[in-house]
Design a protein around this motif. Structure first.
Motif, PDB file in Angstrom:
ATOM      1  N   ALA A  90       0.843  -1.195   0.000  1.00 25.73           N
ATOM      2  CA  ALA A  90       0.000   0.000   0.000  1.00 25.73           C
ATOM      3  C   ALA A  90       0.874   1.237   0.000  1.00 25.73           C
ATOM      4  N   PRO A  91       0.474   2.325  -0.633  1.00 23.03           N
ATOM      5  CA  PRO A  91       1.273   3.553  -0.649  1.00 23.03           C
ATOM      6  C   PRO A  91       1.516   4.069   0.765  1.00 23.03           C
ATOM      7  N   ALA A  92       2.777   4.461   1.074  1.00 27.08           N
ATOM      8  CA  ALA A  92       3.103   4.993   2.398  1.00 27.08           C
ATOM      9  C   ALA A  92       2.515   6.386   2.545  1.00 27.08           C
ATOM     10  N   PRO A  93       1.981   6.715   3.722  1.00 24.76           N
ATOM     11  CA  PRO A  93       1.428   8.043   3.918  1.00 24.76           C
ATOM     12  C   PRO A  93       2.549   9.082   3.882  1.00 24.76           C
ATOM     13  N   ALA A  94       2.249  10.245   3.332  1.00 23.22           N
ATOM     14  CA  ALA A  94       3.249  11.315   3.240  1.00 23.22           C
ATOM     15  C   ALA A  94       3.520  11.900   4.617  1.00 23.22           C
ATOM     16  N   GLN A  95       4.802  12.241   4.907  1.00 24.86           N
ATOM     17  CA  GLN A  95       5.152  12.893   6.158  1.00 24.86           C
ATOM     18  C   GLN A  95       4.677  14.335   6.125  1.00 24.86           C
ATOM     19  N   ALA A  96       4.386  14.866   7.312  1.00 22.38           N
ATOM     20  CA  ALA A  96       3.907  16.247   7.413  1.00 22.38           C
ATOM     21  C   ALA A  96       4.997  17.217   7.007  1.00 22.38           C
ATOM     22  N   GLN A  97       4.593  18.347   6.445  1.00 25.61           N
ATOM     23  CA  GLN A  97       5.537  19.398   6.090  1.00 25.61           C
ATOM     24  C   GLN A  97       6.086  19.989   7.394  1.00 25.61           C
ATOM     25  N   SER A  98       7.404  19.985   7.526  1.00 23.91           N
ATOM     26  CA  SER A  98       7.979  20.422   8.791  1.00 23.91           C
ATOM     27  C   SER A  98       9.453  20.726   8.616  1.00 23.91           C
ATOM     28  N   CYS A  99      10.029  21.289   9.653  1.00 23.19           N
ATOM     29  CA  CYS A  99      11.473  21.487   9.745  1.00 23.19           C
ATOM     30  C   CYS A  99      11.943  20.791  11.021  1.00 23.19           C
ATOM     31  N   PHE A 100      13.132  20.249  10.979  1.00 21.26           N
ATOM     32  CA  PHE A 100      13.669  19.608  12.171  1.00 21.26           C
ATOM     33  C   PHE A 100      15.162  19.896  12.273  1.00 21.26           C
ATOM     34  N   ILE A 101      15.649  19.880  13.496  1.00 20.42           N
ATOM     35  CA  ILE A 101      17.025  20.283  13.786  1.00 20.42           C
ATOM     36  C   ILE A 101      17.965  19.108  13.601  1.00 20.42           C
ATOM     37  N   GLY A 102      19.110  19.386  12.970  1.00 23.29           N
ATOM     38  CA  GLY A 102      20.143  18.376  12.804  1.00 23.29           C
ATOM     39  C   GLY A 102      21.170  18.463  13.916  1.00 23.29           C
ATOM     40  N   THR A 103      22.132  19.360  13.781  1.00 20.60           N
ATOM     41  CA  THR A 103      23.198  19.493  14.781  1.00 20.60           C
ATOM     42  C   THR A 103      23.356  20.949  15.189  1.00 20.60           C
ATOM     43  N   THR A 104      23.823  21.153  16.403  1.00 20.75           N
ATOM     44  CA  THR A 104      24.181  22.479  16.890  1.00 20.75           C
ATOM     45  C   THR A 104      25.634  22.439  17.329  1.00 20.75           C
ATOM     46  N   THR A 105      26.336  23.548  17.192  1.00 18.21           N
ATOM     47  CA  THR A 105      27.714  23.634  17.651  1.00 18.21           C
ATOM     48  C   THR A 105      27.758  24.509  18.898  1.00 18.21           C
TER      49      THR A 105
END
Length: 340
Positions: free
Chosen positions: A33-48
């Motif tokens: 079955a087709p996978a549901p699309a993820q919500a439009q969003s931003c997420f944090i990767g790394t901080t220095t």
């Protein structure tokens, strides 16, 4: 009276062998079955971490950190407006300035900015606390694609602070917020749901640190000018000033050389024609304590009281009575040595 018989279907029993193919087909249907699309969003990767290193008391100490984040589109091109908020740190509160502590009663002022010129303080949520909003835009092509970006954080410790030497200062900032609004038509006007934007946010942590150098400096050394003299039949006295700037609690000693024209330990000024006039330098106004360069014997000493309070040292000079010298300009060069 009639008897009406209701026809009944015969019961059928399905064996496990008959059920397995049906279950297997259902599982395959779910699997493909087709996978549901993820919500439009931003997420944090790394901080220095924000590390100022060794702070200079004579000039602003600047550093730069970055926050890596990723935004994801939906099926269509997605326009994001992203905002960054940074609250006050811990354990010392305050935004203008923010403050680090050495956990022994001393404080170091600093701040975080959104621009390299370090004029726009990054404020806390919500709404930046009255500070200019740190905001930027990102456009991500459609097709549920992701785009990685980096936001810069510019830090500064201002000069001229009275800080104990050899100390490490720290602050912990939790609850930094990356907020966003998105739309498939245009950049949202803000990150808080203005217009038709859909919003979200995520938080991050920043550690801030700096150390204090125990370096001392001579910030001023004025010339000692005895003026014009006809005869040298009496003493001629003048004074000059040396300014010493040291971190709080730093012990220092100040020594003066014998100049470039000494006769043993006797200081002399020399003219262009090779003639000399003797003179001497002292630590006291009575001119009884010669100022030399032997630590603990004839040097001046003191303790640093902070960058905002330089210590002034007066050099008491004397040209003693002596035979008249030929006309000319006489001079000498003294090396000042600061030991700490």
């Amino acid at each position: 009276m009639k008897n009406i018989l209701t026809p009944r279907l015969p019961r059928q029993r399905l064996t496990l062998a008959q059920l397995l193919p049906a279950l297997f087909l259902c599982l395959l249907a779910l699997l493909f079955a087709p996978a549901p699309a993820q919500a439009q969003s931003c997420f944090i990767g790394t901080t220095t971490a924000i590390n100022f290193g060794t702070v200079s008391p004579d000039a602003n100490t600047d550093t730069q950190s970055s926050l890596s984040y990723t935004c994801q589109s939906n099926a269509s091109t997605t326009y994001f407006r992203v905002c960054m908020y940074i609250p006050e740190g811990s354990p010392l509160s305050g935004i203008n300035p923010r403050r680090m502590t050495n956990y022994n009663g001393a404080e170091m002022a600093y701040n975080l900015y959104s621009d390299a010129a370090r004029t726009q303080i990054i404020g806390p949520p919500p709404g930046g606390g009255g500070f200019p909003l740190y905001t930027f835009t990102v456009v991500v092509p459609g097709g549920y694609t992701q785009q990685q970006n980096t936001a810069q954080i510019y830090g500064r410790v201002p000069s001229g602070q009275s800080l104990p030497a050899g100390n490490t200062f720290q602050s912990q900032i939790s609850g930094g917020t990356l907020a966003w609004g998105w739309s498939n038509t245009t950049y949202p006007p803000d990150c808080n749901g203005g217009g038709s934007a859909v919003t979200g946010n995520t938080t991050f942590y920043q550690g801030v640190s700096a150390s204090v150098s125990n370096a001392c400096r001579i910030t001023l050394a004025t010339d000692l000018d005895f003026g014009n003299a006809g005869a040298l039949s009496s003493n001629r006295d003048q004074a000059s000033t040396i300014m010493v700037r040291c971190p709080t609690g730093t012990n220092w000693r100040l020594g003066l050389s014998n100049g470039v024209n000494p006769n043993g330990t006797v200081r002399r000024m020399r003219s262009a024609t090779g003639n000399y006039v003797t003179y001497e330098l002292y630590r006291d106004s009575a001119r009884t304590q010669r100022w030399g360069n032997t630590l603990g014997t004839d040097t001046s000493s003191g303790m640093g009281v902070g960058e905002g309070s330089p210590v002034s040292q007066t050099v008491y000079g004397r040209v003693p009575a002596q035979a008249a010298a030929p006309t000319g300009a006489y001079s000498d060069t003294i090396t000042v040595t600061l030991t700490y």
